[in-house]
Design an enzyme around this catalytic site. Structure first.
Site, PDB file in Angstrom:
ATOM      1  N   GLU A  18    -137.378 -33.443 -46.056  1.00  0.00           N
ATOM      2  CA  GLU A  18    -137.758 -32.196 -46.724  1.00  0.00           C
ATOM      3  C   GLU A  18    -139.271 -31.981 -46.767  1.00  0.00           C
ATOM      4  O   GLU A  18    -139.888 -32.038 -47.844  1.00  0.00           O
ATOM      5  CB  GLU A  18    -137.156 -32.144 -48.137  1.00  0.00           C
ATOM      6  CG  GLU A  18    -135.647 -32.073 -48.113  1.00  0.00           C
ATOM      7  CD  GLU A  18    -135.021 -31.814 -49.480  1.00  0.00           C
ATOM      8  OE1 GLU A  18    -135.713 -32.008 -50.490  1.00  0.00           O
ATOM      9  OE2 GLU A  18    -133.845 -31.432 -49.510  1.00  0.00           O
ATOM     10  N   GLU A  37    -127.457 -32.791 -46.130  1.00  0.00           N
ATOM     11  CA  GLU A  37    -127.145 -33.191 -47.512  1.00  0.00           C
ATOM     12  C   GLU A  37    -126.416 -32.039 -48.189  1.00  0.00           C
ATOM     13  O   GLU A  37    -126.748 -30.879 -47.954  1.00  0.00           O
ATOM     14  CB  GLU A  37    -128.427 -33.446 -48.326  1.00  0.00           C
ATOM     15  CG  GLU A  37    -129.277 -34.572 -47.820  1.00  0.00           C
ATOM     16  CD  GLU A  37    -130.548 -34.760 -48.665  1.00  0.00           C
ATOM     17  OE1 GLU A  37    -130.644 -34.179 -49.755  1.00  0.00           O
ATOM     18  OE2 GLU A  37    -131.445 -35.466 -48.196  1.00  0.00           O
TER      19      GLU A  37
HETATM   20  C1  GLA Z   1    -133.112 -33.575 -51.918  1.00  0.00           C
HETATM   21  C2  GLA Z   1    -133.546 -34.904 -51.316  1.00  0.00           C
HETATM   22  C3  GLA Z   1    -132.635 -36.041 -51.679  1.00  0.00           C
HETATM   23  C4  GLA Z   1    -132.227 -35.957 -53.129  1.00  0.00           C
HETATM   24  C5  GLA Z   1    -131.551 -34.632 -53.374  1.00  0.00           C
HETATM   25  C6  GLA Z   1    -131.003 -34.465 -54.766  1.00  0.00           C
HETATM   26  O1  GLA Z   1    -132.337 -32.855 -51.094  1.00  0.00           O
HETATM   27  O2  GLA Z   1    -133.643 -34.826 -49.919  1.00  0.00           O
HETATM   28  O3  GLA Z   1    -133.339 -37.238 -51.436  1.00  0.00           O
HETATM   29  O4  GLA Z   1    -133.346 -36.082 -53.928  1.00  0.00           O
HETATM   30  O5  GLA Z   1    -132.493 -33.621 -53.169  1.00  0.00           O
HETATM   31  O6  GLA Z   1    -130.343 -33.236 -54.908  1.00  0.00           O
END
Ligand code: GLA
Length: 692
Positions: A181, A330
């Site tokens: 991210e 994710e």
């Molecule tokens: C983000 C991060 C993860 C985690 C999630 C929690 O997407 O990439 O490592 O922290 O949020 O929702």
């Protein structure tokens, strides 16, 4: 693809192991080579470094039972891979990958650069990010590095290269996720110097920059590039826009630094991606994706309620980054831990969301995360397995999804959503509006979603694309807020219209040039002649204004532009009612034939019902038909097509049952039923193939 190379993630690893259950024959029959991995992958983010190795087998067994065939590992594990500078330990990772393979689980490796180890930031504090006010970040948390630091990049390159040397030919590793991210830029002296160099290479000389930025205003005239501040707020809009461009290219080169470490060692079948965040506008995602193989994103519900239109738009946006299928790297197993109220998705909605992702072109859905670390910042986040190591209630729902992915995977392989309607997402325009909203409620993303909603509902398929993307595949192209409209983009749009395309522009379009300077023509700037009309004045609205015409009546909020026609054959579709005097009775929406196509300008933020009437008329005029007419409200229709095949996915997002008539008898791949209609329970899903 190197088809001769054996993909041993299943075959080799299985031999000596006795597992406590029998994987389905379907899975056993597959995947003796990389290209045979399941076409739809269900996965989880797994952090083996947080657990004793003696626990791993139990976790992987539970995953396998849930039809999970993918884990992402390694991201954030730098201190486990390189416990001290230059001393590497990959033995644990070797074991984790091999054990996953034994459970028929392939691996995406995350490079760990979003979480540098303490030895690194202690020894090299200059690698730490600096905020706009010159304050260095400190160790702890994550993402505390400077994306521009040469030293950090060298260290990142080294760890990525070590990983690639070791796993680039590992047949169980299917791809790479760079970092995690990308988000915060840095304003440290090195980043600033790079910004100045970037500006110099863009403008050539300082006079050119002064000219395009109109620095005569407030005595901002610069004598050298070094004098220019680096800011992301409260500055000359031209500077702010160039800062965003610089940040986008810096993230791209940040990726490149790791790609050049991985690619020489990695088998071609391993993709390289990073995970992005939907509408996040910290960089131009088209620039950042230009050197990545596929797009992948983290699909979290941004508020307490699952708005399937907004979520669908974010899938379509991500698909548009590489213009092909993508991964959900994710997503939430029911709930997150970072919102105001971290309420849970209702029973059934996790499955609903998974199928929505597939319907919009995802080929993998991965849950974050498998199990919470016993300590650390995210103890409350949704998981599949609790602190006691046994499944939590949502595990069974996810297991059902995995079972269904196996059932429908073959039919969905090599298929993708296709649409004849495009929505233009333009970062320059979104930024330019956000720098000076003029009405604080004018949120460019909300405006995108406001347009997406009726288009998606009526056409049942929308591509979200860059303003530079090819437009020929589309019968209708809608640009909700193309505020920044350089000549080159205007020509691209005009070419489309000339050859029969139908272009719709939303409010605030065509106001700026590529330097965020005002166009010297009225809006929509270079498109005024073809539109046969223009914007006489814009008004931020406190109160709603009535709007009416042949297509219906309703209201405008936030923004209203007084339009005029400048050609006899320009039609006025809607006019304002009584308002501030300036707007009274004036055109709010106009349309004009141009070439063999048309341009329509919508000068106000219309209420949802009225906008839906306008989009219905535009779709009809553009000869766009819905895939499945007369579906009940709240039932989403997704079509994925490939060579000689197509699969229809129906998702009932309602809390109540819905009945859907099909055009002919179809076969539901999830339950084997064959019928000319389906009754879907609340959050129910059908995945349908035509009976041949
Ligand atoms: C983000 C991060 C993860 C985690 C999630 C929690 O997407 O990439 O490592 O922290 O949020 O929702």
């Amino acid at each position: 693809m190197q088809s001769g190379k054996a993909f041993r993630w299943l075959a080799a690893a299985m031999l000596p192991v006795v597992v406590a259950f029998t994987p389905s024959p379907r899975v056993l029959a597959q995947a003796t080579a990389y290209s045979d991995k399941p076409p739809l992958l269900l996965g989880a983010a797994w952090y083996p470094e947080q657990w004793p190795e003696s626990r791993w087998d139990a976790d992987l067994s539970l995953m396998e039972v849930a039809h999970i065939h993918l884990v992402r590992i390694g991201e954030f594990a730098w201190s486990a891979m390189e416990p001290s500078e230059g001393k590497y330990d990959f033995v644990w990772m070797d074991h984790a990958i091999a054990l996953a393979a034994r459970h028929h689980i392939c691996v995406v490796l995350g490079t760990p650069t979003a979480a540098p180890p303490a030895w690194l930031t202690t020894k090299y504090p200059d690698t730490l990010r600096m905020d706009e006010n010159g304050v260095r970040d400190e160790h702890g948390n994550r993402q505390q590095f400077s994306f521009a630091s040469g030293r950090y990049r060298r260290l990142a390159h080294e760890i990525a290269e070590k990983m690639a040397e070791r796993y680039g030919q590992n047949s169980n590793v299917v791809g790479w996720q760079l970092d995690n991210e990308y988000a915060e830029p840095s304003f440290d002296p090195e980043a600033k110097a790079q910004f100045h160099a970037w500006l110099k290479s863009k403008y050539g000389n300082i006079e050119s920059l002064n000219n395009h930025w109109t620095t005569a205003y407030w005595s901002q005239t610069y004598d050298t590039f070094d004098e220019i501040p680096a800011r992301q707020d409260k500055e000359n809009p031209a500077l702010l826009l160039d800062w965003k461009h610089f940040v986008s290219y810096t993230w791209k080169s940040y990726s490149e630094n790791q790609i050049t470490a991985i690619r020489p060692h990695a088998d071609k079948r391993q993709f390289i991606t990073t995970n992005t965040m939907g509408w996040f506008d910290g960089f131009d995602a088209y620039i950042v994706h230009s050197n990545l193989d596929i797009a992948a994103w983290d699909d979290y519900i941004g508020n307490e309620h699952y708005d399937y239109f907004d979520n669908g738009a974010r899938h379509d946006l991500t698909r548009g980054f590489r213009n092909k299928n993508f991964w959900v790297m994710e997503t939430q197993p029911a709930f997150v831990n970072w919102h105001r109220i971290n309420s849970s998705l209702a029973r059934g909605q996790v499955r609903d969301m998974a199928w929505q992702a597939i319907g919009h072109g995802a080929d993998a859905v991965e849950y974050w995360q498998w199990r919470s670390a016993l300590n650390g910042q995210e103890q409350y986040h949704g998981v599949l397995v609790g602190a006691d190591g046994t499944p939590v209630p949502v595990y069974d729902e996810i297991k059902q999804v995995g079972d269904e992915f196996e059932k429908a995977g073959k039919a969905l392989a090599e298929t993708t959503p296709q649409s004849s309607v495009a929505l233009i997402n333009d970062y320059d325009s979104r930024w330019a509006i956000d720098f000076q909203r003029h009405n604080r409620d004018f949120d460019p993303v909300a405006e995108m979603v406001a347009f997406y909603k009726p288009l998606r509902n009526q056409a049942q398929g929308v591509d979200v694309i860059s303003a530079h993307a090819p437009l020929d595949p589309y019968k209708l192209v809608v640009a909700p807020g193309l505020n920044v409209l350089p000549r080159e983009v205007a020509d691209h749009l005009l070419e489309y219209v000339k050859h029969g395309g139908n272009l719709v522009l939303g409010p605030r379009s065509g106001m700026k040039d590529e330097y965020d300077g005002l166009n010297v023509e009225r809006q929509p700037g270079p498109l005024v002649d073809s539109l046969g009309g223009r914007v006489e004045q814009f008004y931020a609205l406190e109160d709603k204004v009535s709007v009416s015409g042949d297509l219906g009546s309703g209201t405008a909020s936030f923004w209203a532009e007084q339009l005029s026609t400048r050609s006899q054959d320009t039609q006025v579709l809607l006019r304002y009612g009584v308002s501030n005097g300036w707007l009274d009775g004036q055109p709010a929406v106009i349309t004009h034939k141009a070439g063999t196509g048309s341009i329509t300008y919508i000068g106000a933020w219309l209420d949802d019902d009225l906008l839906a009437k306008i989009t219905a008329s535009l779709l009809q005029e553009s000869h766009v038909q819905p895939i499945l007419p007369n579906t009940p409200d709240g039932v989403e229709v997704c079509l994925r097509s490939g060579a000689n095949k197509s699969v229809l996915i129906l998702i009932n997002h309602n809390k109540a049952q819905a009945h859907i008539d099909l055009p002919h008898t179809m076969n539901d791949l999830l339950n084997g039923a064959s019928s000319a209609s389906v009754d879907l329970p609340a959050y129910g899903v059908a995945v349908l193939k035509a009976n041949k």
